[in-house]
Motif scaffolding. Structure first.
Motif, PDB file in Angstrom:
ATOM      1  N   PHE A  64      49.670   9.192  81.476  1.00 35.38           N
ATOM      2  CA  PHE A  64      50.286   7.979  80.970  1.00 35.38           C
ATOM      3  C   PHE A  64      51.732   7.910  81.362  1.00 35.38           C
ATOM      4  CE2 PHE A  64      46.685   8.735  78.347  1.00 35.38           C
ATOM      5  CZ  PHE A  64      46.190   7.496  78.076  1.00 35.38           C
ATOM      6  N   PHE A  65      52.372   6.901  81.121  1.00 36.53           N
ATOM      7  CA  PHE A  65      52.305   5.535  81.506  1.00 36.53           C
ATOM      8  C   PHE A  65      53.644   4.922  81.480  1.00 36.53           C
ATOM      9  CE2 PHE A  65      49.848   5.179  77.383  1.00 36.53           C
ATOM     10  CZ  PHE A  65      50.878   5.008  76.536  1.00 36.53           C
ATOM     11  N   ALA A  66      53.746   3.743  81.916  1.00 34.44           N
ATOM     12  CA  ALA A  66      55.035   3.055  81.974  1.00 34.44           C
ATOM     13  C   ALA A  66      55.414   2.498  80.609  1.00 34.44           C
ATOM     14  CB  ALA A  66      54.965   1.927  82.988  1.00 34.44           C
ATOM     15  N   PHE A  67      56.685   2.475  80.345  1.00 36.02           N
ATOM     16  CA  PHE A  67      57.210   1.862  79.130  1.00 36.02           C
ATOM     17  C   PHE A  67      57.889   0.556  79.477  1.00 36.02           C
ATOM     18  CE2 PHE A  67      56.744   5.918  77.129  1.00 36.02           C
ATOM     19  CZ  PHE A  67      56.557   5.592  75.804  1.00 36.02           C
ATOM     20  N   ALA A  68      57.665  -0.428  78.648  1.00 32.36           N
ATOM     21  CA  ALA A  68      58.427  -1.674  78.730  1.00 32.36           C
ATOM     22  C   ALA A  68      59.308  -1.696  77.500  1.00 32.36           C
ATOM     23  CB  ALA A  68      57.489  -2.873  78.731  1.00 32.36           C
ATOM     24  N   THR A  69      60.530  -2.126  77.633  1.00 32.11           N
ATOM     25  CA  THR A  69      61.437  -2.123  76.490  1.00 32.11           C
ATOM     26  C   THR A  69      62.087  -3.480  76.307  1.00 32.11           C
ATOM     27  OG1 THR A  69      63.219  -1.323  77.897  1.00 32.11           O
ATOM     28  CG2 THR A  69      61.996   0.328  76.671  1.00 32.11           C
ATOM     29  N   MET A  70      62.351  -3.796  75.057  1.00 30.68           N
ATOM     30  CA  MET A  70      63.100  -5.000  74.714  1.00 30.68           C
ATOM     31  C   MET A  70      64.325  -4.522  73.942  1.00 30.68           C
ATOM     32  SD  MET A  70      59.986  -7.478  73.416  1.00 30.68           S
ATOM     33  CE  MET A  70      60.993  -7.976  72.079  1.00 30.68           C
TER      34      MET A  70
ATOM     35  N   GLY B 278      34.560   4.455  70.846  1.00 28.05           N
ATOM     36  CA  GLY B 278      33.460   4.610  69.902  1.00 28.05           C
ATOM     37  C   GLY B 278      32.276   3.700  70.182  1.00 28.05           C
ATOM     38  N   ASN B 279      32.212   3.161  71.411  1.00 28.09           N
ATOM     39  CA  ASN B 279      31.176   2.172  71.748  1.00 28.09           C
ATOM     40  C   ASN B 279      29.914   2.776  72.374  1.00 28.09           C
ATOM     41  OD1 ASN B 279      31.967   2.809  74.349  1.00 28.09           O
ATOM     42  ND2 ASN B 279      32.995   0.859  74.742  1.00 28.09           N
ATOM     43  N   GLY B 280      29.843   4.091  72.455  1.00 27.98           N
ATOM     44  CA  GLY B 280      28.661   4.744  73.008  1.00 27.98           C
ATOM     45  C   GLY B 280      28.670   4.901  74.522  1.00 27.98           C
ATOM     46  N   GLN B 281      29.564   4.217  75.225  1.00 31.68           N
ATOM     47  CA  GLN B 281      29.646   4.339  76.682  1.00 31.68           C
ATOM     48  C   GLN B 281      30.385   5.621  77.056  1.00 31.68           C
ATOM     49  OE1 GLN B 281      31.616   0.911  78.322  1.00 31.68           O
ATOM     50  NE2 GLN B 281      30.183  -0.538  77.427  1.00 31.68           N
ATOM     51  N   PRO B 282      29.935   6.304  78.099  1.00 32.74           N
ATOM     52  CA  PRO B 282      30.645   7.514  78.531  1.00 32.74           C
ATOM     53  C   PRO B 282      31.945   7.143  79.248  1.00 32.74           C
ATOM     54  CG  PRO B 282      28.838   7.039  80.019  1.00 32.74           C
ATOM     55  CD  PRO B 282      28.737   6.040  78.898  1.00 32.74           C
ATOM     56  N   TYR B 283      32.828   8.123  79.350  1.00 32.19           N
ATOM     57  CA  TYR B 283      34.077   7.957  80.088  1.00 32.19           C
ATOM     58  C   TYR B 283      33.926   8.568  81.474  1.00 32.19           C
ATOM     59  CZ  TYR B 283      36.459   6.536  75.861  1.00 32.19           C
ATOM     60  OH  TYR B 283      36.843   5.850  74.743  1.00 32.19           O
ATOM     61  N   VAL B 284      34.468   7.906  82.477  1.00 28.74           N
ATOM     62  CA  VAL B 284      34.492   8.476  83.825  1.00 28.74           C
ATOM     63  C   VAL B 284      35.701   9.405  83.923  1.00 28.74           C
ATOM     64  CG1 VAL B 284      33.326   6.489  84.867  1.00 28.74           C
ATOM     65  CG2 VAL B 284      35.814   6.575  84.857  1.00 28.74           C
ATOM     66  N   ASP B 285      35.575  10.420  84.764  1.00 30.50           N
ATOM     67  CA  ASP B 285      36.713  11.304  85.004  1.00 30.50           C
ATOM     68  C   ASP B 285      37.811  10.533  85.709  1.00 30.50           C
ATOM     69  OD1 ASP B 285      35.337  13.413  83.935  1.00 30.50           O
ATOM     70  OD2 ASP B 285      34.795  14.311  85.852  1.00 30.50           O
ATOM     71  N   GLY B 286      39.046  10.875  85.414  1.00 28.50           N
ATOM     72  CA  GLY B 286      40.165  10.251  86.102  1.00 28.50           C
ATOM     73  C   GLY B 286      41.309   9.946  85.166  1.00 28.50           C
ATOM     74  N   SER B 287      42.263   9.224  85.691  1.00 31.33           N
ATOM     75  CA  SER B 287      43.456   8.848  84.937  1.00 31.33           C
ATOM     76  C   SER B 287      43.243   7.506  84.244  1.00 31.33           C
ATOM     77  CB  SER B 287      44.658   8.738  85.876  1.00 31.33           C
ATOM     78  OG  SER B 287      44.947   9.997  86.440  1.00 31.33           O
ATOM     79  N   TYR B 288      43.748   7.410  83.045  1.00 28.23           N
ATOM     80  CA  TYR B 288      43.718   6.174  82.274  1.00 28.23           C
ATOM     81  C   TYR B 288      45.164   5.783  81.999  1.00 28.23           C
ATOM     82  CZ  TYR B 288      38.737   6.839  81.518  1.00 28.23           C
ATOM     83  OH  TYR B 288      37.386   6.973  81.709  1.00 28.23           O
ATOM     84  N   THR B 289      45.507   4.546  82.270  1.00 26.71           N
ATOM     85  CA  THR B 289      46.901   4.125  82.139  1.00 26.71           C
ATOM     86  C   THR B 289      47.018   2.814  81.370  1.00 26.71           C
ATOM     87  OG1 THR B 289      46.849   2.946  84.254  1.00 26.71           O
ATOM     88  CG2 THR B 289      47.575   5.241  84.309  1.00 26.71           C
ATOM     89  N   GLY B 290      48.209   2.562  80.896  1.00 29.22           N
ATOM     90  CA  GLY B 290      48.516   1.329  80.191  1.00 29.22           C
ATOM     91  C   GLY B 290      50.012   1.256  79.945  1.00 29.22           C
ATOM     92  N   LYS B 291      50.444   0.192  79.315  1.00 32.06           N
ATOM     93  CA  LYS B 291      51.862  -0.008  79.025  1.00 32.06           C
ATOM     94  C   LYS B 291      52.050  -0.297  77.549  1.00 32.06           C
ATOM     95  CE  LYS B 291      53.214  -1.828  83.495  1.00 32.06           C
ATOM     96  NZ  LYS B 291      53.901  -2.905  84.213  1.00 32.06           N
ATOM     97  N   VAL B 292      53.103   0.273  77.003  1.00 27.44           N
ATOM     98  CA  VAL B 292      53.484  -0.020  75.631  1.00 27.44           C
ATOM     99  C   VAL B 292      54.929  -0.521  75.651  1.00 27.44           C
ATOM    100  CG1 VAL B 292      51.946   1.670  74.584  1.00 27.44           C
ATOM    101  CG2 VAL B 292      54.250   2.353  75.223  1.00 27.44           C
ATOM    102  N   SER B 293      55.307  -1.168  74.581  1.00 35.00           N
ATOM    103  CA  SER B 293      56.680  -1.677  74.456  1.00 35.00           C
ATOM    104  C   SER B 293      57.332  -1.096  73.226  1.00 35.00           C
ATOM    105  CB  SER B 293      56.665  -3.208  74.319  1.00 35.00           C
ATOM    106  OG  SER B 293      56.160  -3.822  75.463  1.00 35.00           O
ATOM    107  N   ILE B 294      58.617  -0.883  73.337  1.00 34.34           N
ATOM    108  CA  ILE B 294      59.412  -0.517  72.170  1.00 34.34           C
ATOM    109  C   ILE B 294      60.569  -1.493  72.057  1.00 34.34           C
ATOM    110  CG2 ILE B 294      58.805   1.923  72.225  1.00 34.34           C
ATOM    111  CD1 ILE B 294      61.603   2.453  73.409  1.00 34.34           C
ATOM    112  N   VAL B 295      61.126  -1.595  70.872  1.00 34.94           N
ATOM    113  CA  VAL B 295      62.289  -2.449  70.631  1.00 34.94           C
ATOM    114  C   VAL B 295      63.421  -1.550  70.172  1.00 34.94           C
ATOM    115  CG1 VAL B 295      63.207  -4.340  69.244  1.00 34.94           C
ATOM    116  CG2 VAL B 295      60.826  -4.393  69.979  1.00 34.94           C
ATOM    117  N   ILE B 296      64.588  -1.740  70.762  1.00 33.66           N
ATOM    118  CA  ILE B 296      65.770  -0.986  70.376  1.00 33.66           C
ATOM    119  C   ILE B 296      66.805  -1.996  69.878  1.00 33.66           C
ATOM    120  CG2 ILE B 296      67.647   0.480  71.194  1.00 33.66           C
ATOM    121  CD1 ILE B 296      65.626   1.692  73.142  1.00 33.66           C
ATOM    122  N   GLU B 297      67.266  -1.765  68.655  1.00 28.83           N
ATOM    123  CA  GLU B 297      68.252  -2.657  68.050  1.00 28.83           C
ATOM    124  C   GLU B 297      69.453  -1.851  67.577  1.00 28.83           C
ATOM    125  OE1 GLU B 297      66.094  -6.100  65.800  1.00 28.83           O
ATOM    126  OE2 GLU B 297      65.091  -4.198  65.305  1.00 28.83           O
ATOM    127  N   TYR B 298      70.611  -2.480  67.657  1.00 31.33           N
ATOM    128  CA  TYR B 298      71.826  -1.837  67.123  1.00 31.33           C
ATOM    129  C   TYR B 298      72.799  -2.886  66.656  1.00 31.33           C
ATOM    130  CZ  TYR B 298      73.688  -2.702  71.828  1.00 31.33           C
ATOM    131  OH  TYR B 298      74.087  -3.269  73.011  1.00 31.33           O
TER     132      TYR B 298
END
Length: 151
Positions: free
Chosen positions: A6-12, A131-151
């Motif tokens: 994992f993975f890239a971060f997006a920030t606001m 939890g859907n009963g489908q198997p997982y294939v071998d390999g990398s799984y990726t996605g993006k999440v965001s965080i917020v930074i305030e001051y």
């Protein structure tokens, strides 16, 4: 074995000046896990300090690491607040329709900048199988999440 890399971060940023920046020093990495059954939800919990635990049918083959972000160019000696959207994020493999979910990020909600206006934050997460009963294939799984930074 299912390698989750994992993975890239997006920030606001709220109130961010032009000189402020966020650098991803280390992406969130759940390591290599084995999802040997997917008929019910299984959870992997990683703290910002790198502590890892799992439930049900997830086996941790190789431990991963929390994300590390470096904040620069912020006001010196200032408290900053960190949050996420509290929404689930799909983590996918390009060769499969099955997915993992990041249920939420595990992060410390505030930090303090030093005299140079810099701070380092670490972020873990709670990862769940579909939890859907489908198997997982071998390999990398990726996605993006965001965080917020305030001051």
């Amino acid at each position: 074995m299912k390698g989750l890399k994992f993975f890239a971060f997006a920030t606001m940023l709220s109130g961010m000046s032009h000189a402020s920046s966020i650098e991803v020093l280390q992406n969130l990495n759940f390591g290599i896990i084995v999802a040997y059954e997917n008929s019910r939800e299984s959870i992997l919990n990683m703290t910002p300090y790198g502590e890892v635990s799992s439930t049900n049918e997830l086996y941790i083959f190789k431990r991963g690491e929390p994300a590390v972000l470096q904040l620069k160019g912020f006001p010196a000696n200032k408290q900053i607040y960190i949050s996420d959207c509290r929404c689930e994020v799909k983590i996918q493999n390009q060769h499969s329709s099955n997915f993992f979910l990041i249920k939420r990020l595990n992060l410390v909600d505030k930090a303090f900048t030093d005299v140079y206006g810099e701070a380092e934050i670490k972020i873990g997460a709670i990862l769940a199988t579909s939890g859907n009963g489908q198997p997982y294939v071998d390999g990398s799984y990726t996605g993006k999440v965001s965080i917020v930074i305030e001051y």
